[in-house]
Design an enzyme around this catalytic site. Sequence first.
Site, PDB file in Angstrom:
ATOM      1  CE  LYS A 206     -19.712  27.754  24.229  1.00 40.02           C
ATOM      2  NZ  LYS A 206     -20.580  26.605  23.945  1.00 40.02           N
ATOM      3  NE  ARG A 280     -16.145  16.720  21.811  1.00 40.51           N
ATOM      4  CZ  ARG A 280     -17.335  16.587  21.217  1.00 40.51           C
ATOM      5  NH1 ARG A 280     -17.458  15.816  20.134  1.00 40.51           N
ATOM      6  NH2 ARG A 280     -18.392  17.210  21.680  1.00 40.51           N
TER       7      ARG A 280
END
Length: 431
Positions: A206, A280
């Site tokens: 990020k 996920r």
Amino acid sequence: MADLIQIQLQFSAPEAKWGKASVIPNTTGFALCVNETDPLRSVQKAARSLDALGISEVALCGDNWTLELQWAFYQGFCNAKRHAGVQFCGDKACQRQLAQLQQCFSFAKQLTNQTPDELYPEQLAQQAADFISSIAAKGTVKSQILVGQQLVDAGWHGLHAVGRGSARKPAMLVLDYNPTGNAAAPVSAALVGKGITFDSGGYSIKATESMLTMKCDMGGAATVTAALALAILQGLNKRVQLILCCAENLISGDAYKLGDIIRYKNGTTVEIVNTDAEGRLVLADGLMCAGESGAGLIIDAATLTGAAMTAVGAEYNALFALDKALAQRTLGYAAQVRELTWQLPLELWHQQQCPSAYADTANSRPVKGGGAGGASNAAGFLSRFVPNDGQGWLHFDLAAAFNTSSNAYWAAGATGQGIRSICHTLLAELG
């Protein structure tokens, strides 16, 4: 109470000399002039104004304070450094409910706001177990924490892959709350929480501005833990499991990489095309663990996708379900407790929206943010790992769980939004 700043509520415009002010000083403290068309937001906004004045302790007084108005005031008044300071009013039942809300929300907010140096995966699991044990009756809670290689031995390969790059090993909490007194009682529901205590994005790293607040990426774990605690305080009498999937998503020589393929316990193979789509991957293990319990109701919660926030903003949580009837009931439960929730699309064909040439599916699309429909595609990925074709399963993408900065209604940091919705769903669906 006479020594405290007293806060009264009035459903009328202030005197002309105060203009459009909503917070008016008086001889004992302040009067809040409430907008009758939207009283909850009006009260919460006024409470933020009082916090901005540096006031640290108040007493709510007068006849106009309902439970929901008092709670709206608390939500606006508290901040990341202070989770107390509001003396509630009303009858004993009302004050008891508000105290329960404050206890559970304070736990979740403090946990979420902890620095990633202080809060690591195994500690997150332990703090959650300790909190539930402190709430529940003696003998009703059993818990197990699997760490590091124990996850591989148990078949939880997604969680291990995401967390293996950190020196602080990944952990899964499996907590069994059983108030029935019957060891053979069926598990009625299972709650699954994403517990990424820090998310660097891994090799799909990020940018600084996106990474700064990633201590909040365990907000799902905090939310479902607090929801279970609140349900217990409000009389939950059915057996429920709590499953937290805890890891740090960091870069090292042992970190999982783009192009890796994870083979899950149910045989599903997943190609990694984005290491920043890690939530996920850990939830998939948690959902399979929940399915093994035989629970008829499975609820997961996660700060999962930026796409959900793009879709619904920071005031709403996004809800996904293949069980459309359950979703509609849940939206009703959320409305009853005044938590803004919006259903986004999910169909079985969303499972095919992240194709892979090398595995059954990829964990995302190899484009920024996962591409169009990213939140639904993430939910579609999760739906591969739930039983009964998704019947009895709910997925909350917690877009409203954390604010990067303060605004007119919320202080910076964790909000706790989603706790009451999940708690009420548990109590209502389990009867």
